[in-house]
Motif scaffolding. Sequence first.
Motif: not given
Length: 104
Positions: A52-57, A85-90, A78-80, A13-19
């Motif tokens: 490391a950053l953990l996904g909210p789930q 949810g907004m996949t805010d890569g910045e 943890c990732i906010n 589920s974090t693959s889009l966030v990585v991109k």
Amino acid sequence: MKSILLVCDLGMSTSLVVKKMLNAAQKRGLEINIQAKGSQDFRTLIQQFDCALLGPQIAYKLSDFQNIANEYNKKVDCINMMDYGMTDGEKILDHALSLLEDIK
């Protein structure tokens, strides 16, 4: 080169966030290794990454993962949820970079 580990249940589920994070890093001219992996191998993986950053789930596992990361002098947070949810890569990249500030 700094390495950032994103952790979720299965690493998918974090693959889009990585991109999005990699795109943000490229725009800034930063060379950073960012990978998404499942939580089951965290102890082995954290040794290979700077933070490391953990996904909210899986935020409920933060305390356990911090204890493991501390054994290797690594940082984890943890990732906010909104940024995730907004996949805010910045914003997520900025969060990870803040963890790396003390690493030489």
